[in-house]
Design a protein around this motif. Sequence first.
Motif, PDB file in Angstrom:
ATOM      1  N   LEU A  76       3.768 -10.529   8.273  1.00  0.00           N
ATOM      2  CA  LEU A  76       2.585  -9.733   7.973  1.00  0.00           C
ATOM      3  C   LEU A  76       2.704  -9.230   6.533  1.00  0.00           C
ATOM      4  CD1 LEU A  76       2.391  -7.812  11.358  1.00  0.00           C
ATOM      5  CD2 LEU A  76       0.938  -9.695  10.581  1.00  0.00           C
ATOM      6  N   PRO A  77       1.582  -9.068   5.848  1.00  0.00           N
ATOM      7  CA  PRO A  77       1.648  -8.738   4.425  1.00  0.00           C
ATOM      8  C   PRO A  77       2.103  -7.324   4.091  1.00  0.00           C
ATOM      9  CG  PRO A  77      -0.630  -8.901   5.144  1.00  0.00           C
ATOM     10  CD  PRO A  77       0.219  -9.332   6.289  1.00  0.00           C
ATOM     11  N   GLU A  78       1.941  -6.370   4.992  1.00  0.00           N
ATOM     12  CA  GLU A  78       2.317  -4.981   4.708  1.00  0.00           C
ATOM     13  C   GLU A  78       3.378  -4.517   5.698  1.00  0.00           C
ATOM     14  OE1 GLU A  78       1.058  -2.784   2.361  1.00  0.00           O
ATOM     15  OE2 GLU A  78      -0.607  -3.985   1.596  1.00  0.00           O
ATOM     16  N   TRP A  79       4.247  -3.657   5.226  1.00  0.00           N
ATOM     17  CA  TRP A  79       5.282  -3.098   6.085  1.00  0.00           C
ATOM     18  C   TRP A  79       5.684  -1.734   5.580  1.00  0.00           C
ATOM     19  CZ3 TRP A  79      10.655  -2.554   5.014  1.00  0.00           C
ATOM     20  CH2 TRP A  79      11.009  -2.908   3.717  1.00  0.00           C
ATOM     21  N   PRO A  80       6.402  -0.923   6.286  1.00  0.00           N
ATOM     22  CA  PRO A  80       6.890  -1.179   7.638  1.00  0.00           C
ATOM     23  C   PRO A  80       5.743  -1.167   8.653  1.00  0.00           C
ATOM     24  CG  PRO A  80       7.345   1.083   7.032  1.00  0.00           C
ATOM     25  CD  PRO A  80       6.784   0.406   5.804  1.00  0.00           C
ATOM     26  N   VAL A  81       5.870  -2.010   9.632  1.00  0.00           N
ATOM     27  CA  VAL A  81       4.873  -2.074  10.697  1.00  0.00           C
ATOM     28  C   VAL A  81       5.205  -0.966  11.692  1.00  0.00           C
ATOM     29  CG1 VAL A  81       3.966  -3.482  12.586  1.00  0.00           C
ATOM     30  CG2 VAL A  81       4.486  -4.535  10.386  1.00  0.00           C
ATOM     31  N   THR A  82       4.217  -0.173  12.040  1.00  0.00           N
ATOM     32  CA  THR A  82       4.426   0.929  12.980  1.00  0.00           C
ATOM     33  C   THR A  82       3.807   0.653  14.346  1.00  0.00           C
ATOM     34  OG1 THR A  82       2.474   2.080  12.129  1.00  0.00           O
ATOM     35  CG2 THR A  82       4.606   2.643  11.136  1.00  0.00           C
ATOM     36  N   ALA A  83       2.830  -0.250  14.404  1.00  0.00           N
ATOM     37  CA  ALA A  83       2.192  -0.601  15.676  1.00  0.00           C
ATOM     38  C   ALA A  83       1.394  -1.889  15.489  1.00  0.00           C
ATOM     39  CB  ALA A  83       1.260   0.507  16.145  1.00  0.00           C
ATOM     40  N   VAL A  84       1.317  -2.672  16.557  1.00  0.00           N
ATOM     41  CA  VAL A  84       0.450  -3.850  16.583  1.00  0.00           C
ATOM     42  C   VAL A  84      -0.520  -3.642  17.734  1.00  0.00           C
ATOM     43  CG1 VAL A  84       0.307  -6.343  16.941  1.00  0.00           C
ATOM     44  CG2 VAL A  84       2.166  -5.388  15.554  1.00  0.00           C
ATOM     45  N   THR A  85      -1.803  -3.572  17.408  1.00  0.00           N
ATOM     46  CA  THR A  85      -2.838  -3.314  18.403  1.00  0.00           C
ATOM     47  C   THR A  85      -3.254  -4.599  19.107  1.00  0.00           C
ATOM     48  OG1 THR A  85      -3.631  -1.497  17.042  1.00  0.00           O
ATOM     49  CG2 THR A  85      -5.127  -2.305  18.737  1.00  0.00           C
ATOM     50  N   THR A 140       0.823  -1.200   0.000  1.00  0.00           N
ATOM     51  CA  THR A 140       0.000   0.000   0.000  1.00  0.00           C
ATOM     52  C   THR A 140       0.860   1.254   0.000  1.00  0.00           C
ATOM     53  OG1 THR A 140      -1.712  -1.188   1.198  1.00  0.00           O
ATOM     54  CG2 THR A 140      -1.848   1.207   1.231  1.00  0.00           C
ATOM     55  N   ILE A 141       1.980   1.226   0.704  1.00  0.00           N
ATOM     56  CA  ILE A 141       2.925   2.327   0.887  1.00  0.00           C
ATOM     57  C   ILE A 141       2.388   3.389   1.848  1.00  0.00           C
ATOM     58  CG2 ILE A 141       4.150   4.275  -0.222  1.00  0.00           C
ATOM     59  CD1 ILE A 141       5.568   1.706  -0.691  1.00  0.00           C
ATOM     60  N   ASP A 142       1.172   3.886   1.626  1.00  0.00           N
ATOM     61  CA  ASP A 142       0.604   4.921   2.494  1.00  0.00           C
ATOM     62  C   ASP A 142       0.381   4.376   3.904  1.00  0.00           C
ATOM     63  OD1 ASP A 142       0.121   6.932   0.375  1.00  0.00           O
ATOM     64  OD2 ASP A 142      -1.269   5.414  -0.357  1.00  0.00           O
ATOM     65  N   LEU A 143       0.393   5.272   4.870  1.00  0.00           N
ATOM     66  CA  LEU A 143       0.147   4.886   6.259  1.00  0.00           C
ATOM     67  C   LEU A 143      -1.305   4.433   6.430  1.00  0.00           C
ATOM     68  CD1 LEU A 143       1.338   4.723   9.118  1.00  0.00           C
ATOM     69  CD2 LEU A 143       0.553   7.062   9.462  1.00  0.00           C
ATOM     70  N   VAL A 144      -1.489   3.238   6.981  1.00  0.00           N
ATOM     71  CA  VAL A 144      -2.811   2.676   7.266  1.00  0.00           C
ATOM     72  C   VAL A 144      -2.842   2.338   8.751  1.00  0.00           C
ATOM     73  CG1 VAL A 144      -4.444   0.810   6.770  1.00  0.00           C
ATOM     74  CG2 VAL A 144      -3.000   1.727   4.934  1.00  0.00           C
ATOM     75  N   HIS A 172       0.564   0.184   9.458  1.00  0.00           N
ATOM     76  CA  HIS A 172       1.730  -0.015   8.591  1.00  0.00           C
ATOM     77  C   HIS A 172       1.807   1.083   7.550  1.00  0.00           C
ATOM     78  CE1 HIS A 172      -1.053  -1.384   5.454  1.00  0.00           C
ATOM     79  NE2 HIS A 172      -1.664  -2.082   6.398  1.00  0.00           N
ATOM     80  N   GLY A 173       2.961   1.206   6.956  1.00  0.00           N
ATOM     81  CA  GLY A 173       3.165   2.158   5.870  1.00  0.00           C
ATOM     82  C   GLY A 173       3.977   3.362   6.289  1.00  0.00           C
ATOM     83  N   TYR A 174       4.062   4.315   5.370  1.00  0.00           N
ATOM     84  CA  TYR A 174       4.880   5.507   5.557  1.00  0.00           C
ATOM     85  C   TYR A 174       3.983   6.737   5.687  1.00  0.00           C
ATOM     86  CZ  TYR A 174       8.612   2.523   3.778  1.00  0.00           C
ATOM     87  OH  TYR A 174       9.506   1.502   3.595  1.00  0.00           O
ATOM     88  N   ALA A 175       4.251   7.559   6.691  1.00  0.00           N
ATOM     89  CA  ALA A 175       3.517   8.823   6.837  1.00  0.00           C
ATOM     90  C   ALA A 175       3.873   9.756   5.685  1.00  0.00           C
ATOM     91  CB  ALA A 175       3.846   9.471   8.178  1.00  0.00           C
ATOM     92  N   THR A 176       5.120   9.724   5.264  1.00  0.00           N
ATOM     93  CA  THR A 176       5.597  10.474   4.103  1.00  0.00           C
ATOM     94  C   THR A 176       6.129   9.468   3.099  1.00  0.00           C
ATOM     95  OG1 THR A 176       6.232  12.334   5.512  1.00  0.00           O
ATOM     96  CG2 THR A 176       7.200  12.262   3.306  1.00  0.00           C
ATOM     97  N   VAL A 177       5.646   9.531   1.885  1.00  0.00           N
ATOM     98  CA  VAL A 177       6.070   8.587   0.852  1.00  0.00           C
ATOM     99  C   VAL A 177       7.579   8.736   0.625  1.00  0.00           C
ATOM    100  CG1 VAL A 177       5.802   7.969  -1.577  1.00  0.00           C
ATOM    101  CG2 VAL A 177       3.814   8.611  -0.231  1.00  0.00           C
ATOM    102  N   PRO A 178       8.317   7.617   0.609  1.00  0.00           N
ATOM    103  CA  PRO A 178       9.765   7.699   0.393  1.00  0.00           C
ATOM    104  C   PRO A 178      10.103   8.407  -0.930  1.00  0.00           C
ATOM    105  CG  PRO A 178       9.147   5.507   1.136  1.00  0.00           C
ATOM    106  CD  PRO A 178       7.871   6.249   0.856  1.00  0.00           C
ATOM    107  N   ALA A 179      11.197   9.138  -0.918  1.00  0.00           N
ATOM    108  CA  ALA A 179      11.602   9.936  -2.079  1.00  0.00           C
ATOM    109  C   ALA A 179      11.763   9.090  -3.336  1.00  0.00           C
ATOM    110  CB  ALA A 179      12.904  10.673  -1.766  1.00  0.00           C
TER     111      ALA A 179
END
Length: 182
Positions: free
Chosen positions: A64-73, A43-47, A115-122
């Motif tokens: 897990l299918p998406e990364w980077p993982v930012t939190a596991v609830t 997805t790339i975008d933060l979800v 998961h994802g990036y808050a800012t899309v990588p350059a």
Amino acid sequence: MASPWATPDELRHHLRLATIDEAQAAAAIAAAERVIRAEIQQTIDLVTDDTAYVVGAGRQLVNLPEWPVTAVTSVHQDGELLEHGEGYRWNRFGMLTRLPGRWPLDAEIVVVYSHGYATVPAAVKQVCLQVAGRAWARPSTAVSAESLGDRSVTYDKDRTGEALTEYEQRMLQPYARGNESR
């Protein structure tokens, strides 16, 4: 989805144009995003609080299918809630480790995670602009074959700019997941 990875004005600068049709530029950028997501299967975008259903394979790790993982609830194994630090641990690369032991074979594992990036990588943004720029510059050259009797037209994705180059695929490789995560 999150906001577009690039703006029509950024595409205008990339193409070195004085003006640009904003609606067409936005459509070209959105199409480029779809091509990139399909290529890297991310997805790339933060979800936030996405739900993933994975199956235990008798190993200590599941991906897990998406990364980077930012939190596991939360993590449930066959309906049982597991405690972080006692039943599992995770890392940003999407690896979920069973503590202690292994994930049982064919166990249903339900993970709520972000998961994802808050800012899309350059690099991803650059590829997006390149793909959108090619599609903008060559929209009418997509015909690879044409017949006259009974009118037949064949389009070539490589000529429309929708196909990624080998260089772009290499640029995106660090953001893609392998098949073992699916």
